[in-house]
Design a protein around this motif. Structure first.
Motif, PDB file in Angstrom:
ATOM      1  N   PRO A 180      13.829  30.138  42.580  1.00 44.17           N
ATOM      2  CA  PRO A 180      15.017  30.582  43.316  1.00 44.17           C
ATOM      3  C   PRO A 180      15.256  32.089  43.243  1.00 44.17           C
ATOM      4  O   PRO A 180      15.978  32.636  44.057  1.00 44.17           O
ATOM      5  N   VAL A 181      14.645  32.781  42.301  1.00 42.07           N
ATOM      6  CA  VAL A 181      14.854  34.215  42.170  1.00 42.07           C
ATOM      7  C   VAL A 181      14.124  34.969  43.277  1.00 42.07           C
ATOM      8  O   VAL A 181      14.562  36.003  43.730  1.00 42.07           O
ATOM      9  N   ARG A 182      13.025  34.425  43.760  1.00 44.36           N
ATOM     10  CA  ARG A 182      12.194  35.088  44.755  1.00 44.36           C
ATOM     11  C   ARG A 182      12.333  34.400  46.110  1.00 44.36           C
ATOM     12  O   ARG A 182      11.360  34.024  46.724  1.00 44.36           O
ATOM     13  N   THR A 183      13.523  34.242  46.627  1.00 47.13           N
ATOM     14  CA  THR A 183      13.727  33.447  47.833  1.00 47.13           C
ATOM     15  C   THR A 183      13.080  34.067  49.067  1.00 47.13           C
ATOM     16  O   THR A 183      12.377  33.399  49.791  1.00 47.13           O
ATOM     17  N   GLY A 184      13.293  35.332  49.349  1.00 45.78           N
ATOM     18  CA  GLY A 184      12.737  35.932  50.551  1.00 45.78           C
ATOM     19  C   GLY A 184      11.283  36.303  50.411  1.00 45.78           C
ATOM     20  O   GLY A 184      10.522  36.259  51.363  1.00 45.78           O
ATOM     21  N   GLN A 185      10.884  36.670  49.230  1.00 51.23           N
ATOM     22  CA  GLN A 185       9.528  37.154  49.028  1.00 51.23           C
ATOM     23  C   GLN A 185       8.496  36.049  49.239  1.00 51.23           C
ATOM     24  O   GLN A 185       7.441  36.288  49.803  1.00 51.23           O
ATOM     25  N   SER A 186       8.790  34.835  48.824  1.00 47.57           N
ATOM     26  CA  SER A 186       7.809  33.763  48.956  1.00 47.57           C
ATOM     27  C   SER A 186       7.539  33.427  50.425  1.00 47.57           C
ATOM     28  O   SER A 186       6.412  33.100  50.788  1.00 47.57           O
ATOM     29  N   SER A 187       8.542  33.522  51.282  1.00 42.62           N
ATOM     30  CA  SER A 187       8.305  33.236  52.693  1.00 42.62           C
ATOM     31  C   SER A 187       7.450  34.330  53.330  1.00 42.62           C
ATOM     32  O   SER A 187       6.596  34.045  54.174  1.00 42.62           O
ATOM     33  N   VAL A 188       7.641  35.568  52.914  1.00 43.06           N
ATOM     34  CA  VAL A 188       6.811  36.661  53.423  1.00 43.06           C
ATOM     35  C   VAL A 188       5.369  36.467  52.966  1.00 43.06           C
ATOM     36  O   VAL A 188       4.424  36.648  53.736  1.00 43.06           O
ATOM     37  N   GLU A 189       5.182  36.078  51.722  1.00 46.42           N
ATOM     38  CA  GLU A 189       3.835  35.831  51.214  1.00 46.42           C
ATOM     39  C   GLU A 189       3.166  34.686  51.969  1.00 46.42           C
ATOM     40  O   GLU A 189       1.972  34.755  52.274  1.00 46.42           O
ATOM     41  N   LEU A 190       3.907  33.656  52.281  1.00 48.24           N
ATOM     42  CA  LEU A 190       3.362  32.529  53.029  1.00 48.24           C
ATOM     43  C   LEU A 190       2.950  32.960  54.436  1.00 48.24           C
ATOM     44  O   LEU A 190       1.881  32.588  54.915  1.00 48.24           O
ATOM     45  N   MET A 191       3.771  33.755  55.101  1.00 44.32           N
ATOM     46  CA  MET A 191       3.430  34.225  56.440  1.00 44.32           C
ATOM     47  C   MET A 191       2.204  35.138  56.409  1.00 44.32           C
ATOM     48  O   MET A 191       1.366  35.089  57.309  1.00 44.32           O
ATOM     49  N   LEU A 192       2.069  35.976  55.385  1.00 43.19           N
ATOM     50  CA  LEU A 192       0.881  36.816  55.251  1.00 43.19           C
ATOM     51  C   LEU A 192      -0.365  35.966  55.042  1.00 43.19           C
ATOM     52  O   LEU A 192      -1.431  36.256  55.596  1.00 43.19           O
ATOM     53  N   LEU A 193      -0.250  34.919  54.246  1.00 39.55           N
ATOM     54  CA  LEU A 193      -1.371  34.023  54.014  1.00 39.55           C
ATOM     55  C   LEU A 193      -1.790  33.331  55.308  1.00 39.55           C
ATOM     56  O   LEU A 193      -2.983  33.247  55.635  1.00 39.55           O
ATOM     57  N   ILE A 194      -0.824  32.870  56.078  1.00 41.55           N
ATOM     58  CA  ILE A 194      -1.119  32.224  57.357  1.00 41.55           C
ATOM     59  C   ILE A 194      -1.784  33.217  58.304  1.00 41.55           C
ATOM     60  O   ILE A 194      -2.753  32.881  58.995  1.00 41.55           O
ATOM     61  N   SER A 195      -1.302  34.460  58.329  1.00 41.82           N
ATOM     62  CA  SER A 195      -1.896  35.454  59.227  1.00 41.82           C
ATOM     63  C   SER A 195      -3.338  35.772  58.841  1.00 41.82           C
ATOM     64  O   SER A 195      -4.177  35.996  59.710  1.00 41.82           O
ATOM     65  N   VAL A 196      -3.644  35.762  57.554  1.00 40.44           N
ATOM     66  CA  VAL A 196      -5.029  35.993  57.115  1.00 40.44           C
ATOM     67  C   VAL A 196      -5.927  34.865  57.620  1.00 40.44           C
ATOM     68  O   VAL A 196      -7.041  35.117  58.098  1.00 40.44           O
ATOM     69  N   PHE A 197      -5.452  33.632  57.534  1.00 38.67           N
ATOM     70  CA  PHE A 197      -6.233  32.504  58.043  1.00 38.67           C
ATOM     71  C   PHE A 197      -6.436  32.598  59.554  1.00 38.67           C
ATOM     72  O   PHE A 197      -7.529  32.349  60.063  1.00 38.67           O
ATOM     73  N   VAL A 198      -5.405  32.955  60.288  1.00 40.02           N
ATOM     74  CA  VAL A 198      -5.509  33.059  61.744  1.00 40.02           C
ATOM     75  C   VAL A 198      -6.498  34.153  62.138  1.00 40.02           C
ATOM     76  O   VAL A 198      -7.345  33.958  63.015  1.00 40.02           O
ATOM     77  N   VAL A 199      -6.418  35.306  61.480  1.00 38.79           N
ATOM     78  CA  VAL A 199      -7.356  36.392  61.774  1.00 38.79           C
ATOM     79  C   VAL A 199      -8.784  35.959  61.463  1.00 38.79           C
ATOM     80  O   VAL A 199      -9.718  36.253  62.216  1.00 38.79           O
ATOM     81  N   GLY A 200      -8.974  35.232  60.371  1.00 36.05           N
ATOM     82  CA  GLY A 200     -10.303  34.743  60.017  1.00 36.05           C
ATOM     83  C   GLY A 200     -10.845  33.756  61.039  1.00 36.05           C
ATOM     84  O   GLY A 200     -12.029  33.809  61.399  1.00 36.05           O
ATOM     85  N   ILE A 201     -10.009  32.873  61.530  1.00 32.98           N
ATOM     86  CA  ILE A 201     -10.438  31.899  62.535  1.00 32.98           C
ATOM     87  C   ILE A 201     -10.797  32.587  63.846  1.00 32.98           C
ATOM     88  O   ILE A 201     -11.810  32.278  64.471  1.00 32.98           O
ATOM     89  N   VAL A 202      -9.984  33.550  64.253  1.00 32.07           N
ATOM     90  CA  VAL A 202     -10.275  34.281  65.493  1.00 32.07           C
ATOM     91  C   VAL A 202     -11.558  35.094  65.345  1.00 32.07           C
ATOM     92  O   VAL A 202     -12.389  35.131  66.252  1.00 32.07           O
ATOM     93  N   ALA A 203     -11.761  35.728  64.197  1.00 27.23           N
ATOM     94  CA  ALA A 203     -12.989  36.508  63.975  1.00 27.23           C
ATOM     95  C   ALA A 203     -14.220  35.605  63.981  1.00 27.23           C
ATOM     96  O   ALA A 203     -15.253  35.962  64.557  1.00 27.23           O
TER      97      ALA A 203
END
Length: 62
Positions: free
Chosen positions: A8-31
């Motif tokens: 609960p201390v890192r409420t906003g940061q974890s969602s940003v980390e999740l979105m960055l992780l998803i974007s890395v996967f999407v870029v990898g799939i497109v590449a």
């Protein structure tokens, strides 16, 4: 990764980390698709040619 979402201390940061992780996967799939599937490469070339024409002469946009 589950521990990051429940802290609960890192409420906003974890969602940003999740979105960055998803974007890395999407870029990898497109590449990988660009490297392995010729029709995707041809689509990117066609899209870039259309975009360059649209920026040079907006009235001739495809």
């Amino acid at each position: 990764m589950g521990r990051l979402l429940r802290n609960p201390v890192r409420t906003g940061q974890s969602s940003v980390e999740l979105m960055l992780l998803i974007s890395v996967f999407v870029v990898g799939i497109v590449a990988a698709g660009y490297a392995l599937v010729p029709s995707i490469r041809a689509g990117f070339v066609t899209m870039s040619q259309g975009a360059s024409e649209a920026y040079v002469e907006p009235s001739r946009a495809p």
